[in-house]
Scaffold this active site. Structure first.
Site, short mmCIF file in Angstrom:
data_model
loop_
_atom_site.label_atom_id
_atom_site.label_comp_id
_atom_site.label_asym_id
_atom_site.label_seq_id
_atom_site.Cartn_x
_atom_site.Cartn_y
_atom_site.Cartn_z
N LYS A 85 0.84 -1.20 0.00
CA LYS A 85 0.00 0.00 0.00
C LYS A 85 0.87 1.25 0.00
O LYS A 85 1.92 1.31 0.66
CB LYS A 85 -0.93 -0.02 1.21
N SER A 161 -9.51 1.79 3.12
CA SER A 161 -8.63 2.59 2.27
C SER A 161 -7.58 1.77 1.53
O SER A 161 -6.86 2.32 0.68
CB SER A 161 -7.94 3.66 3.13
N SER A 162 -7.47 0.47 1.82
CA SER A 162 -6.53 -0.37 1.07
C SER A 162 -7.18 -0.78 -0.25
O SER A 162 -7.32 -1.96 -0.57
CB SER A 162 -6.13 -1.59 1.90
N ILE A 182 -7.25 0.98 10.11
CA ILE A 182 -7.48 1.73 11.35
C ILE A 182 -8.94 1.70 11.77
O ILE A 182 -9.28 2.07 12.88
CB ILE A 182 -6.97 3.18 11.22
N GLY A 183 -9.81 1.28 10.84
CA GLY A 183 -11.23 1.17 11.17
C GLY A 183 -11.92 0.12 10.33
O GLY A 183 -13.14 -0.02 10.38
N GLY A 184 -11.12 -0.60 9.52
CA GLY A 184 -11.66 -1.61 8.62
C GLY A 184 -10.99 -1.61 7.27
O GLY A 184 -11.43 -2.29 6.34
N SER A 185 -9.90 -0.86 7.13
CA SER A 185 -9.32 -0.58 5.81
C SER A 185 -8.61 -1.75 5.16
O SER A 185 -8.25 -1.67 3.98
CB SER A 185 -8.36 0.61 5.90
#
Length: 469
Positions: A85, A161-162, A182-185
């Site tokens: 990433k 975001s990934s 960080i929250g599900g990325s």
């Protein structure tokens, strides 16, 4: 069982299979890298998953790997293609963090810990992968990168975001892909792209710099490959003061868990955010039945979150983003994705008391998640409440006021520091992937991988991998 790889294309082979073939001299790292490059070159005009894609550099690394295999000096991941990433530093590669506000970012001076471990173990870095502005969206929409799409349906986004990591894994750009969460990325793009995505225990994979709840973890087509990658990237690095103590874990021993007798808590309602899509509910309920038929004892668990917890965290993240954006000059601020600017503006003029309350919701989420798992060995449930959404949307709601409405199933385990994995469980009636989330007790990464592997073996056969190009 997982879909059978195409024997005709080495780009579709798992990392585990590649290492066996390399050891037998039945396949060359150069041939595999060439196949991955050809796959990416064919698909990228439509998929846009990659950043800093330099085939010549990857081929040079593959040739060096081939020479080590021929000398009998192979490393643990020698010759296995990997993508990283964009926000995980690689020496010499600029790190714009997905935003045009940093379109002149200088080359990174050093490898991040995970990048360094992959390079030390001989992995071939094929490219980096795309992400949205500052990693603050669950989509492939970015002011810097071209719009990343979902290989299963190019009209849909891959999640984020990934974003590029999930798309690249599903499209067959090699077997190993490294993202951050960080929250599900990691888990959201894994679920929406039909691949495995493991968010490790906090501190299991060293980061530079670390941040509350942030983890780096693998996106792969199989659980075995995720475990193989974890063996490498979890090695220690003194740059991360929050890292867990070094531990020699049995990453590759995935058969050491009996499903019979396991106590599994089933979390079907998140307690906040979007309601659960009926198609997702059907798939997750079917997955729970399979585990019950295998002998697990499954009990329902109430919601982990309240709307106040999710709203408070959202406010804290807005305020943090607002500070970053307000520190830019006017010209750079104008380059940030408008959705992100609008979302961050909600944190511009909040009081110190409101920021403190928002931050305190991380502890509230931690306590809720740890309380929920206490009577159980693992928690299972949906990864997301919704299927993949239009690629051009910044989030499932496409509304800055409800930007975090889809992360209520995933974010508690970031705040509680527990390991959690997304594993493909089935498809919606429209043929889009649905992921099952498995969360374990703190530090039980191996247990989570073992249960994911057990589920991988009992689920119905999945559809063939999508072909883009």
């Amino acid at each position: 069982m997982a879909p059978s790889p195409s024997a005709a294309n080495p780009a579709d082979l798992t990392a585990t299979e590649l290492l066996h073939l390399y050891a037998r001299r039945a396949l060359s790292p150069v041939a595999v890298t060439q196949a991955v490059i050809a796959r990416a070159e064919a698909a990228e005009p439509r998929l846009h998953a990659l950043y800093a894609f330099v085939p010549e550099t990857a081929l040079a690394a593959a040739r060096a790997s081939e020479a080590r295999w021929m000398r009998g000096e192979a490393l643990p991941l020698d010759g296995v293609p990997v993508t990283i990433k964009e926000n995980i530093a690689t020496k010499g590669v600029p790190m714009p963090l997905g935003t045009a506000a940093r379109d002149d970012a200088p080359p990174s001076p050093a490898d991040a810990p995970a990048t360094a471990r992959l390079r030390e173990d001989g992995a071939v870095i094929v490219a980096h992968t795309t992400m949205p502005d500052y990693g603050m969206l669950s989509s492939g929409l970015s002011s810097f990168h071209p719009l990343t799409r979902n290989p299963w349906d190019l009209a849909k986004g891959p999640g984020g975001s990934s974003a590029g990591s999930g798309a690249a894994a599903a499209a067959g750009y090699g077997p190993l892909h490294l993202g951050t969460d960080i929250g599900g990325s990691v888990r959201l793009p894994a679920a929406w792209c039909g691949v495995v995505g493991h968010k490790p225990s906090y501190g299991r994979v060293p980061l530079d710099p670390p941040y509350y709840g942030r983890c780096a973890g693998p996106l792969t087509r199989t659980v075995a490959d995720a475990a193989l990658m974890m063996r490498t990237v979890s090695r220690p690095d003194e740059r991360d003061p929050t890292a867990l103590p070094p531990a020699d874990l049995p990453w590759l021993d995935l058969d050491g868990l009996a499903v019979r007798g396991l106590r599994l808590g089933l979390v079907m309602e998140a307690g906040a955010g979007l309601p659960l899509d009926p198609g997702h509910r059907t798939v997750i309920e079917a997955a729970a039945r399979l585990l019950a038929e295998a002998g697990a004892v499954i009990e329902p668990v109430g919601p982990l979150l309240t709307p106040g917890m999710l709203d408070g965290l959202d406010l804290f993240w807005r305020q943090r983003a607002s500070l970053d954006i307000e520190a830019l000059d006017e010209a750079r601020r104008a380059r940030v994705l408008p959705f992100i600017r609008d979302w961050a503006a909600g944190g511009r003029d909040v009081s110190g008391a409101m920021v403190f309350h928002g931050m305190s919701q991380m502890a509230a989420m931690r306590d809720a998640a740890l309380t929920a798992i206490r009577p159980f060995d693992f928690l299972i449930g949906p990864v997301s409440p919704n299927p993949p959404f239009p690629a051009e949307h910044a989030s499932p709601t496409n509304d800055p006021a409800r930007a975090m409405a889809h992360i209520a199933y995933t974010v508690p385990f970031n705040m509680s520091e527990q390991p959690a994995i997304a594993v493909p469980a089935g498809f919606t009636p429209d043929g889009l992937p649905v992921g099952l989330q498995i969360a374990g007790r703190r530090f039980d990464d191996v247990g989570v991988l073992r249960l994911a592997r057990a589920f991988e073996r009992i689920r119905p056969a999945l559809r063939p991998w999508p072909v883009v190009g």
